[in-house]
Design an enzyme around this catalytic site. Structure first.
Site, PDB file in Angstrom:
ATOM      1  N   ILE A 150       0.913  -1.266   0.081  1.00  0.00           N
ATOM      2  CA  ILE A 150      -0.013   0.083  -0.023  1.00  0.00           C
ATOM      3  C   ILE A 150       0.884   1.153   0.034  1.00  0.00           C
ATOM      4  CG2 ILE A 150      -1.757   1.310   1.307  1.00  0.00           C
ATOM      5  CD1 ILE A 150      -2.759  -1.432   2.299  1.00  0.00           C
ATOM      6  N   LEU A 169      -4.169 -14.245  22.465  1.00  0.00           N
ATOM      7  CA  LEU A 169      -3.614 -13.657  23.645  1.00  0.00           C
ATOM      8  C   LEU A 169      -2.904 -14.759  24.638  1.00  0.00           C
ATOM      9  CD1 LEU A 169      -3.172 -11.039  25.178  1.00  0.00           C
ATOM     10  CD2 LEU A 169      -5.289 -11.354  26.395  1.00  0.00           C
ATOM     11  N   ASN A 212      -1.491 -17.048  23.950  1.00  0.00           N
ATOM     12  CA  ASN A 212      -0.034 -17.643  23.319  1.00  0.00           C
ATOM     13  C   ASN A 212       0.840 -16.356  22.743  1.00  0.00           C
ATOM     14  OD1 ASN A 212      -1.234 -20.255  23.405  1.00  0.00           O
ATOM     15  ND2 ASN A 212      -2.109 -19.957  21.232  1.00  0.00           N
ATOM     16  N   TYR A 225      -2.578  -6.251  16.995  1.00  0.00           N
ATOM     17  CA  TYR A 225      -2.830  -5.285  15.758  1.00  0.00           C
ATOM     18  C   TYR A 225      -3.943  -4.572  16.093  1.00  0.00           C
ATOM     19  CZ  TYR A 225      -3.310  -4.723  11.054  1.00  0.00           C
ATOM     20  OH  TYR A 225      -3.354  -4.022   9.675  1.00  0.00           O
TER      21      TYR A 225
HETATM   22  P1  NAI Z   1       3.414  -4.645   3.826  1.00  0.00           P
HETATM   23  O1  NAI Z   1       3.601  -5.518   4.754  1.00  0.00           O
HETATM   24  O2  NAI Z   1       3.098  -5.121   2.249  1.00  0.00           O
HETATM   25  O3  NAI Z   1       4.402  -3.162   3.717  1.00  0.00           O
HETATM   26  C1  NAI Z   1       4.370  -2.712   4.971  1.00  0.00           C
HETATM   27  C2  NAI Z   1       5.542  -2.100   4.786  1.00  0.00           C
HETATM   28  O4  NAI Z   1       6.142  -1.233   6.048  1.00  0.00           O
HETATM   29  C3  NAI Z   1       6.778  -2.809   4.385  1.00  0.00           C
HETATM   30  O5  NAI Z   1       7.537  -2.549   3.202  1.00  0.00           O
HETATM   31  C4  NAI Z   1       7.632  -2.952   5.527  1.00  0.00           C
HETATM   32  O6  NAI Z   1       9.342  -2.958   5.389  1.00  0.00           O
HETATM   33  C5  NAI Z   1       7.621  -1.398   6.078  1.00  0.00           C
HETATM   34  N1  NAI Z   1       7.830  -1.449   7.664  1.00  0.00           N
HETATM   35  C6  NAI Z   1       7.349  -1.969   8.633  1.00  0.00           C
HETATM   36  N2  NAI Z   1       8.074  -1.922   9.750  1.00  0.00           N
HETATM   37  C7  NAI Z   1       8.782  -0.704   9.523  1.00  0.00           C
HETATM   38  C8  NAI Z   1       9.509   0.287  10.290  1.00  0.00           C
HETATM   39  N3  NAI Z   1       9.567  -0.078  11.647  1.00  0.00           N
HETATM   40  N4  NAI Z   1       9.933   1.182   9.911  1.00  0.00           N
HETATM   41  C9  NAI Z   1       9.762   1.534   8.338  1.00  0.00           C
HETATM   42  N5  NAI Z   1       9.024   0.676   7.706  1.00  0.00           N
HETATM   43  C10 NAI Z   1       8.712  -0.538   8.273  1.00  0.00           C
HETATM   44  O7  NAI Z   1       1.836  -4.241   4.225  1.00  0.00           O
HETATM   45  P2  NAI Z   1       0.477  -3.446   3.441  1.00  0.00           P
HETATM   46  O8  NAI Z   1      -0.357  -4.653   3.398  1.00  0.00           O
HETATM   47  O9  NAI Z   1       0.844  -2.591   2.421  1.00  0.00           O
HETATM   48  O10 NAI Z   1       0.089  -2.670   4.731  1.00  0.00           O
HETATM   49  C11 NAI Z   1       0.198  -1.325   4.808  1.00  0.00           C
HETATM   50  C12 NAI Z   1      -0.495  -0.630   6.072  1.00  0.00           C
HETATM   51  O11 NAI Z   1      -1.797  -0.932   5.812  1.00  0.00           O
HETATM   52  C13 NAI Z   1      -0.240  -1.403   7.369  1.00  0.00           C
HETATM   53  O12 NAI Z   1      -0.147  -0.232   8.337  1.00  0.00           O
HETATM   54  C14 NAI Z   1      -1.303  -2.204   7.334  1.00  0.00           C
HETATM   55  O13 NAI Z   1      -1.428  -2.469   8.772  1.00  0.00           O
HETATM   56  C15 NAI Z   1      -2.393  -1.498   6.883  1.00  0.00           C
HETATM   57  N6  NAI Z   1      -3.373  -2.356   6.489  1.00  0.00           N
HETATM   58  C16 NAI Z   1      -3.357  -3.419   5.396  1.00  0.00           C
HETATM   59  C17 NAI Z   1      -4.299  -4.135   5.081  1.00  0.00           C
HETATM   60  C18 NAI Z   1      -4.292  -5.156   3.737  1.00  0.00           C
HETATM   61  O14 NAI Z   1      -5.320  -5.790   3.618  1.00  0.00           O
HETATM   62  N7  NAI Z   1      -3.201  -5.338   3.315  1.00  0.00           N
HETATM   63  C19 NAI Z   1      -5.647  -4.135   5.890  1.00  0.00           C
HETATM   64  C20 NAI Z   1      -5.578  -3.086   6.657  1.00  0.00           C
HETATM   65  C21 NAI Z   1      -4.637  -2.275   7.159  1.00  0.00           C
END
Ligand code: NAI
Length: 441
Positions: A214, A290, A292, A346
């Site tokens: 995203i 929770l 675990n 989460y």
């Molecule tokens: P993803 O796992 O594909 O990408 C997340 C990115 O954040 C990765 O590039 C990762 O390296 C980076 N990241 C993680 N920890 C970090 C840190 N400490 N410092 C800097 N960068 C860091 O995840 P996705 O699916 O693109 O999700 C993006 C956001 O959307 C997240 O906040 C996720 O919780 C939220 N989200 C996603 C959903 C989905 O269906 N994919 C649904 C609801 C929320």
């Protein structure tokens, strides 16, 4: 992981078979592309009650600038806007039924129904009752209308302050936003851009977690809208980050957002005139029930998803790193709003994001001229959801009014609307990008 069911139901044999078997028939959604950036066709403008938005510079003028042909009658409207701001009692509420009942079947596939409501008047319980009634109405219509059509309720008092929102909702950019109630008003200054096709020209945006998923889509969409973009991700993802930044003409910032000095390092990387758009997108999951869940799983998720959002926001606001007219967009999740087994950590972090947004928004607008909003994605097709077991993944895709998962670009377009200079009236909102998921209200 491609949605093969959606592709199959898009073919003639697929349509025939799924209809015979009574299976869901999701419609392939019309999304933004450079070739087809907007809808073409007729916008049916209806009203219920005596609207306060009428007048020469009112709603009709704003709708006229959307590029659609505004009419009072249409055989096949691509969008219907029902102005129900004048609904104050049971009789005027009946006009909502009278206006939409005859036309609802004729709305084009992947079209829009937008109901405009007024803020609830707590001094008038009749008005408050019938205006609240519009929420149940809109959410039910979203669930029954089908054919990829989205239904939204927008509460407003000034059509001009809602122009960027109406343009977003009346475009292919809002394909996966449905069943939502969005309020406009009481935010920061609304600035119409010189060029609506490049609203972020001259502005700087920072996107965390931009190396993939995203975040990558958000960075690309903000760059498309004219922003200079800084893409931030962990040093371990530096190769992917450099590649994304290179493709977008953006700057890469390899930095772990949980580092104690992350705020100071971001400030040091910003241009001298500061930042306009801050997108907190980085997020992780470490699922366990929770009973675990070791403390490390709890603290790592809370640290990335919530504590670092609080720390960086505070660091940038207190150092004046966000310019007047700035926008903060954080990332919640419908799991955070509805709760999800195995995700206490989460969901706590994402519900916390919603709390942060609602509490900070009025103060940030008053003290810094900055708006604070959140997107709450539902099931989005990314590496995060590709890792979900097949059965749960299929359920996640179908359990919403549009019968399919969203794409990263759907969250990105919603973020770009919130980041828009003319979206100053949108503040403290948590907008779900979930195709009206059955999870949560
Ligand atoms: P993803 O796992 O594909 O990408 C997340 C990115 O954040 C990765 O590039 C990762 O390296 C980076 N990241 C993680 N920890 C970090 C840190 N400490 N410092 C800097 N960068 C860091 O995840 P996705 O699916 O693109 O999700 C993006 C956001 O959307 C997240 O906040 C996720 O919780 C939220 N989200 C996603 C959903 C989905 O269906 N994919 C649904 C609801 C929320």
């Amino acid at each position: 992981m491609a949605d093969r069911y959606l592709s199959f139901t898009g073919t003639a044999p697929g349509r025939f078979l799924t209809r015979r078997l009574g299976l869901p028939q999701p419609t392939a959604l019309h999304r933004w592309s450079a070739e087809h950036p907007s809808f073409t066709g007729e916008l049916l403008h209806l009203s219920a009650g005596k609207s306060p938005l009428d007048g020469p510079d009112g709603l009709a003028a704003v709708l006229g600038r959307t590029g659609l042909t505004v009419c009072a009658r249409s055989e096949r409207p691509v969008a219907v806007v029902l102005d129900a701001t004048g609904v104050t009692d049971i009789d005027t509420l009946a006009e909502v039924h009278a206006a939409l009942h005859p036309v609802v079947r004729s709305v084009a596939r992947s079209g829009r129904v937008i109901v405009l409501g007024a803020p609830l008047d707590t001094a008038d319980h009749h008005q408050a009752a019938v205006q609240q009634a519009l929420e149940g109405f809109v959410r039910s219509l979203g669930k029954e209308i089908g054919r990829g059509i989205t239904v939204t309720l927008l509460r407003l008092t000034d059509a001009n302050a809602a122009e960027s929102t109406l343009r977003f909702l009346l475009s292919p950019k809002s394909a996966y936003v449905s069943g939502q109630v969005i309020g406009i008003g009481g935010g920061a200054e609304v600035t119409a851009p010189a060029d609506w096709a490049l609203p972020l020209a001259g502005r700087t945006a920072l996107v965390t977690g931009a190396a993939r998923g995203i975040g990558e889509a958000v960075a690309a969409t903000l760059a498309r809208d004219g922003a200079r973009v800084l893409c931030l991700d962990v040093p371990g993802a530096a190769v992917e980050l450099e590649s994304v930044a290179g493709r977008l003409g953006a700057t890469a910032l390899a930095l772990d957002i949980t580092a104690p000095d992350a705020g100071a390092r971001i400030l040091a990387a910003l241009p001298s005139d500061g930042l306009d758009v801050l997108v907190h997108n980085a997020g992780i999951t470490r699922d366990r029930r929770l009973a675990n869940m070791a403390a490390e799983r709890w603290s790592s998720v809370l640290d990335v998803n919530l504590a670092s959002v609080l720390r960086t926001t505070d660091a940038l606001l207190s150092a004046g790193g966000l310019r007047t007219g700035g926008r903060i967009v954080a990332t919640a999740s419908i799991a955070g709003l509805a709760g999800n087994a195995g995700q206490t950590n989460y969901a706590a972090s994402k519900a916390g994001v919603a709390g942060l947004v609602r509490a900070l928004a009025p103060n940030a607008a008053a003290e810094h001229g900055v708006t604070v909003n959140a997107v709450a994605p539902g099931f989005i097709e990314t590496q995060m959801t590709a890792a979900v077991p097949l059965f749960i993944r299929e359920a996640g895709r179908r359990m919403n009014s549009l019968g399919q998962g969203g794409l990263p670009v759907d969250v990105a377009e919603t973020t770009a609307w919130l980041a828009h200079p003319a979206s100053g009236g949108v503040n403290g909102q948590v907008v779900r990008v979930c195709g009206q998921s059955l999870l949560g209200a």
